[in-house]
Design an enzyme around this catalytic site. Structure first.
Site, PDB file in Angstrom:
ATOM      1  N   ALA A   1       0.827  -1.205   0.000  1.00 20.35           N
ATOM      2  CA  ALA A   1       0.000   0.000   0.000  1.00 20.35           C
ATOM      3  C   ALA A   1       0.860   1.254   0.000  1.00 20.35           C
ATOM      4  O   ALA A   1       0.600   2.215   0.718  1.00 20.35           O
ATOM      5  CB  ALA A   1      -0.943  -0.001   1.207  1.00 20.35           C
ATOM      6  N   GLY A   2       1.906   1.214  -0.831  1.00 19.01           N
ATOM      7  CA  GLY A   2       2.692   2.421  -1.057  1.00 19.01           C
ATOM      8  C   GLY A   2       2.030   3.264  -2.126  1.00 19.01           C
ATOM      9  O   GLY A   2       0.839   3.119  -2.418  1.00 19.01           O
TER      10      GLY A   2
ATOM     11  N   ASN B   1      -1.127  -5.547   3.009  1.00 20.21           N
ATOM     12  CA  ASN B   1      -0.108  -4.607   3.455  1.00 20.21           C
ATOM     13  C   ASN B   1       0.302  -4.937   4.878  1.00 20.21           C
ATOM     14  O   ASN B   1      -0.508  -5.409   5.681  1.00 20.21           O
ATOM     15  CB  ASN B   1      -0.636  -3.160   3.392  1.00 20.21           C
ATOM     16  CG  ASN B   1       0.478  -2.137   3.503  1.00 20.21           C
ATOM     17  OD1 ASN B   1       1.421  -2.144   2.715  1.00 20.21           O
ATOM     18  ND2 ASN B   1       0.384  -1.249   4.486  1.00 20.21           N
TER      19      ASN B   1
ATOM     20  N   GLU C   1      17.606  15.769   1.584  1.00 20.06           N
ATOM     21  CA  GLU C   1      16.428  16.297   2.271  1.00 20.06           C
ATOM     22  C   GLU C   1      16.506  16.018   3.769  1.00 20.06           C
ATOM     23  O   GLU C   1      16.103  16.863   4.588  1.00 20.06           O
ATOM     24  CB  GLU C   1      15.157  15.703   1.678  1.00 20.06           C
ATOM     25  CG  GLU C   1      14.868  16.204   0.270  1.00 20.06           C
ATOM     26  CD  GLU C   1      13.479  15.853  -0.224  1.00 20.06           C
ATOM     27  OE1 GLU C   1      12.777  16.759  -0.717  1.00 20.06           O
ATOM     28  OE2 GLU C   1      13.089  14.679  -0.105  1.00 20.06           O
TER      29      GLU C   1
ATOM     30  N   GLN D   1       6.410   9.413  -7.995  1.00 20.42           N
ATOM     31  CA  GLN D   1       5.529   9.799  -9.098  1.00 20.42           C
ATOM     32  C   GLN D   1       5.442   8.701 -10.150  1.00 20.42           C
ATOM     33  O   GLN D   1       4.379   8.461 -10.732  1.00 20.42           O
ATOM     34  CB  GLN D   1       5.958  11.123  -9.716  1.00 20.42           C
ATOM     35  CG  GLN D   1       7.336  11.149 -10.335  1.00 20.42           C
ATOM     36  CD  GLN D   1       7.598  12.440 -11.098  1.00 20.42           C
ATOM     37  OE1 GLN D   1       6.739  12.949 -11.814  1.00 20.42           O
ATOM     38  NE2 GLN D   1       8.801  12.990 -10.951  1.00 20.42           N
TER      39      GLN D   1
ATOM     40  N   LYS E   1       6.992  22.341  -3.629  1.00 17.44           N
ATOM     41  CA  LYS E   1       7.034  21.059  -2.919  1.00 17.44           C
ATOM     42  C   LYS E   1       5.761  20.879  -2.091  1.00 17.44           C
ATOM     43  O   LYS E   1       5.170  19.798  -2.071  1.00 17.44           O
ATOM     44  CB  LYS E   1       8.262  21.011  -2.015  1.00 17.44           C
ATOM     45  CG  LYS E   1       8.432  19.716  -1.244  1.00 17.44           C
ATOM     46  CD  LYS E   1       9.143  18.666  -2.044  1.00 17.44           C
ATOM     47  CE  LYS E   1       9.466  17.453  -1.202  1.00 17.44           C
ATOM     48  NZ  LYS E   1      10.244  16.423  -1.920  1.00 17.44           N
TER      49      LYS E   1
END
Length: 396
Positions: A11-12, A33, A164, A309, A368
């Site tokens: 379930a990503g 999941n 990040e 994405q 972002k």
């Protein structure tokens, strides 16, 4: 034995995109999941680095998948048996007619001795919490022995995740220093990267801007610096140097879930199952593979990199192809729409490009944030957007 026509593993971003699209089309499925929630993998650096509370970065699966025919099985996948159309979980076997493999990734340690045993990773909500709590507890303990290695953090890898994370940690350090009466000037945040530059997916100007911003926040960026071994609380470098630190975090790469290779699928060197233009396994026509699990060759002839994405777009396409197959229609080929890459360098600045247009500073940070809003809308519409969008601001 549980019977299911379509089974989704994971379930990503990819698995949820498939499930949401199938549910909107009133197609029954079972999603398996490990957790009863979906978490925002690409944002794990934020709670790990103290930006916000961990519960803000996950959504219960049932809050997204509402229909009774949408079955949610909370279980760990132990084995794939595509020859038998079965999945083995710790809750039993599940049969399928169609399978969607969206199992995400595992850390890639590149054979570096001691890395797996002695470094923290950032790949799930649980590991993000471990990173956060480890740093907090380690810094807090400095008052007991004044061991300065407690105040040194090493981050291996200067790709998107590593950079990040460094941006978030840099903004968290002054807060920790104030909370535990620590000497801020003794806190060290060091990023180690074997390649000659950071953020290789961005152009040189944006990489240099990211370097400038991070160094202004106190991050030491050491490119061309390969880690050759990791001991408890110490890394050895190719230069012969050793660095002692009580916190070592590895963000240097990912590979596919090992269950795929173990099941006998044709895989690439990173363990990803080879798929055709429809994201369909080349080995089993009733199996689709998406996201970090898929070896998909793009229009440039190169394997598609593992990004959120890409996984989301693959998931949506596979849902359409499953519906087409079951209704006697024609499947559509997958074409990746690269919307660009944005890297946050803390809560209020970033760098990146959107549709080839470069962005930096506050504008990149705002873009972002806009991607978060867009994803929440796709995931759960206005209700999800209303519940979650205000929860990503830095606490305080």
């Amino acid at each position: 034995m549980v019977m299911a026509k379509t089974v989704i593993l994971g379930a990503g971003y990819g698995g949820m995109a498939t499930a949401v699209a199938l549910e909107k089309s009133h197609q029954p499925f079972t999603i398996i999941n490990k957790h009863e929630y979906h978490y925002f993998t690409t944002l794990l650096h934020e709670p790990a680095g103290g930006r916000n509370q961990f519960e803000n970065y996950s959504v219960p699966l049932r809050d997204v998948l509402h229909r009774a025919e949408s079955e949610i099985l909370v279980a760990s996948v132990n084995a794939l048996r595509p020859q038998e159309n079965k999945v083995v979980t710790d809750s039993g076997e599940v049969d399928y007619e169609y399978l969607v493999i969206a199992l995400g990734n595992a850390p890639e340690y590149f054979g570096i001795p001691g890395m797996q045993d002695n470094a923290l990773v950032l790949r799930s909500l649980d590991t993000a919490r471990q990173v956060h709590e480890h740093i907090e507890n380690t810094f807090k303990s400095w008052q007991e022995d004044h061991d300065d290695t407690r105040l040194r953090i090493l981050v291996g890898g200067a790709g998107l995740t590593g950079i990040e994370l460094c941006g978030e940690l840099a903004e968290w350090m002054p807060e920790l220093a104030a909370d535990y009466n620590l000497p801020l000037e003794k806190i060290e945040l060091i990023n180690l990267e074997a390649a000659p530059s950071i953020l290789p997916m961005l152009d040189e100007g944006l990489r240099e801007e990211a370097r400038r911003v991070l160094e202004s926040k106190g991050v030491q960026l050491r490119t061309g610096t390969a880690i050759t071994k990791v001991n408890p609380n110490q890394v050895e470098l190719k230069t012969g140097e050793t660095i002692d630190a009580k916190t070592i975090i590895w963000t240097g790469g990912v590979r596919a879930n090992p269950l795929i290779k173990e099941a006998g699928f044709e895989v690439d060197p990173k363990g990803r199952a080879k798929v055709n233009e429809f994201c369909q396994s080349v080995d089993y026509e009733n199996v689709f593979v998406i996201g970090d699990s898929a070896w998909f060759t793009g229009e440039d002839g190169k394997p598609l990199p593992p990004t959120g994405q890409a996984a989301e777009q693959m998931g949506s396409l596979v849902a359409d192809n499953l519906i087409a197959l079951q209704n006697g229609g024609s499947m559509q080929a997958f074409h990746f729409n690269n919307r660009g890459t944005l890297a946050s360098l803390g809560a209020e600045v970033g760098v990146g490009s959107v549709k080839g247009i470069p962005a930096k500073g506050v504008s990149a940070a705002l873009l972002k944030e806009a991607t978060k809003v867009k994803y929440l809308w796709h995931l759960g519409g206005l209700r999800m957007l209303s519940e979650k969008r205000g929860q990503f601001k830095r606490k305080g």
